[in-house]
Design a protein around this motif. Structure first.
Motif, short mmCIF file in Angstrom:
data_model
loop_
_atom_site.label_atom_id
_atom_site.label_comp_id
_atom_site.label_asym_id
_atom_site.label_seq_id
_atom_site.Cartn_x
_atom_site.Cartn_y
_atom_site.Cartn_z
N GLY A 22 0.80 -1.22 0.00
CA GLY A 22 0.00 0.00 0.00
C GLY A 22 0.83 1.27 0.00
O GLY A 22 0.28 2.38 -0.02
N GLU A 23 2.17 1.13 0.02
CA GLU A 23 3.04 2.30 0.08
C GLU A 23 3.32 2.91 -1.29
O GLU A 23 3.77 4.05 -1.38
N LEU A 24 3.06 2.16 -2.36
CA LEU A 24 3.40 2.66 -3.69
C LEU A 24 2.57 3.89 -4.07
O LEU A 24 3.08 4.80 -4.72
N GLU A 25 1.33 3.90 -3.68
CA GLU A 25 0.47 5.03 -4.05
C GLU A 25 1.02 6.34 -3.47
O GLU A 25 1.00 7.38 -4.13
N ARG A 26 1.53 6.26 -2.25
CA ARG A 26 2.13 7.44 -1.64
C ARG A 26 3.45 7.81 -2.31
O ARG A 26 3.72 8.99 -2.56
N ALA A 27 4.26 6.79 -2.65
CA ALA A 27 5.56 7.05 -3.28
C ALA A 27 5.41 7.67 -4.66
O ALA A 27 6.22 8.51 -5.07
N PHE A 28 4.37 7.25 -5.40
CA PHE A 28 4.17 7.72 -6.76
C PHE A 28 3.31 8.98 -6.84
O PHE A 28 2.97 9.43 -7.93
N HIS A 29 2.94 9.54 -5.70
CA HIS A 29 2.09 10.73 -5.71
C HIS A 29 2.77 11.87 -6.47
O HIS A 29 3.90 12.26 -6.17
N GLY A 30 2.10 12.39 -7.47
CA GLY A 30 2.63 13.49 -8.25
C GLY A 30 3.56 13.07 -9.37
O GLY A 30 4.01 13.92 -10.15
N ALA A 31 3.87 11.77 -9.46
CA ALA A 31 4.77 11.28 -10.51
C ALA A 31 3.98 11.03 -11.80
O ALA A 31 2.77 10.78 -11.77
N PRO A 32 4.65 11.10 -12.96
CA PRO A 32 3.97 10.82 -14.23
C PRO A 32 3.71 9.32 -14.39
O PRO A 32 4.54 8.60 -14.97
N LEU A 33 2.60 8.85 -13.91
CA LEU A 33 2.32 7.41 -13.87
C LEU A 33 2.28 6.79 -15.26
O LEU A 33 2.55 5.60 -15.42
N ASN A 34 1.95 7.58 -16.27
CA ASN A 34 1.92 7.05 -17.64
C ASN A 34 3.33 6.77 -18.17
O ASN A 34 3.49 6.17 -19.23
N ARG A 35 4.36 7.16 -17.40
CA ARG A 35 5.75 6.89 -17.79
C ARG A 35 6.43 5.94 -16.79
O ARG A 35 7.66 5.89 -16.74
N ILE A 36 5.63 5.21 -16.05
CA ILE A 36 6.17 4.28 -15.05
C ILE A 36 5.69 2.88 -15.37
O ILE A 36 4.50 2.65 -15.63
N VAL A 37 6.61 1.93 -15.36
CA VAL A 37 6.29 0.52 -15.51
C VAL A 37 6.73 -0.20 -14.25
O VAL A 37 7.90 -0.09 -13.84
N LEU A 38 5.83 -0.90 -13.64
CA LEU A 38 6.13 -1.64 -12.42
C LEU A 38 6.33 -3.10 -12.79
O LEU A 38 5.40 -3.77 -13.25
N GLU A 39 7.55 -3.59 -12.61
CA GLU A 39 7.86 -4.98 -12.97
C GLU A 39 7.68 -5.87 -11.74
O GLU A 39 8.41 -5.75 -10.76
#
Length: 302
Positions: A159-176
């Motif tokens: 559940g910590e990823l949502e906080r870590a990615f806050h404000g980040a360009p999610l369309n440019r992130i791939v989670l492997e």
């Protein structure tokens, strides 16, 4: 009141004294003798073996926690390298896989660090530290180049990823998502990632091609990207069995609406064979080695 008593020392392998093993009873027992004392010594040796092993394990755990906390505090700092992912049709970089590097003495491979962190419950904290550092790369990498983060299911469920990615360009992130940790509850994983995926985050399944569990992994997570692992791509130009497995995975991914990225490409013949099989995206030492951010940014401009 003590009527009968026997006591023997508990000693470790180096001869140091830990304590004593004692037996007693209220009434006297004249039958006690050397045989009973020998048996007590056997029990004392068994106790010493277990106690010493537990103390050693506890000390190793404390040392591991100390070293991990030092890394997390930046002494020494975690460095990041970026391995390019190429679009073979366009002949250009479309993304990077962010890889952590630990400059410690003695040195250990990154997967060892993350495995050790999981043993002491610091894996989520360590992974988040790497992610936070890697997110800074977007200021140097041009859009729409993406960055991939390799994480275990444990991190995704935390559940910590949502906080870590806050404000980040999610369309440019791939989670492997790798398979190093068994996923017991796919529903929990999907629920945790759904808000991020709705905002553009893509999911990649790493370490596939190792059996039916991998196909279940793909079906359950419904990833956007499926990776052909090095175990499949290595010598694929000379191994018909690897080619057959690659074809099956490519077809399997296509039927489920996922893109395919071949990793571990190390020779021109491997790349040529993969392209003939329909692979259009790949990474590996033949195409580009992991490099610091400045070098990665230059590669994008080229």
């Amino acid at each position: 009141p003590v009527g009968a008593h026997m006591c023997v020392p508990i000693r470790f392998l180096d001869g140091s004294l830990y304590g004593t093993l004692a037996c007693m009873r209220a009434s006297a027992d004249p039958s006690l003798g050397p045989r009973d004392l020998s048996m007590m010594r056997v029990f004392a040796e068994m106790a010493a073996e277990h106690i010493e092993a537990d103390m050693l394990a506890a000390e190793q755990r404390r040392e591991l926690v100390r070293r991990l906390n030092a890394v997390l505090s930046g002494a020494p700092p975690i460095s990041l390298h970026y391995q390019p992912v190429f679009d073979l049709k366009l002949a250009q970089v479309i993304g990077f896989e962010a890889l952590a590097r630990f400059a410690t003495d003695p040195s250990h491979a990154p997967d060892v660090w993350f495995a050790n962190a999981a043993l002491v419950g610091l894996d989520v904290k360590l992974a988040l530290e790497v992610i936070v550092r890697a997110l800074e790369s977007f200021t140097s990498l041009p859009a729409p180049v993406y960055v991939g983060f390799n994480v275990s299911p444990n991190i995704a469920i935390s559940g910590e990823l949502e906080r870590a990615f806050h404000g980040a360009p999610l369309n440019r992130i791939v989670l492997e998502i790798n398979e190093h940790v068994t996923i017991r509850e796919y529903d929990e994983m999907s629920k945790a990632l759904r808000p991020l995926r709705d905002q553009g985050l893509r999911i990649s399944v790493d370490e596939t091609g190792t059996g039916l569990a991998s196909f279940r992994h793909i079906l359950s997570l419904n990833p956007d990207i499926v990776k052909l692992p090095m175990g499949v791509t290595r010598n694929i130009d000379t191994d018909s069995a690897r080619r057959a497995l690659a074809v099956a995975l490519i077809q399997f991914a296509s039927e489920n609406g996922a893109e395919v990225v071949a990793e571990g490409v190390e020779t021109a013949n491997e790349l040529k064979t993969l392209r003939a099989l329909g692979v259009t995206r790949a990474q590996g030492y033949f195409l580009g080695r992991p490099a610091p951010l400045a070098t990665a940014a230059t590669l994008c401009r080229r």
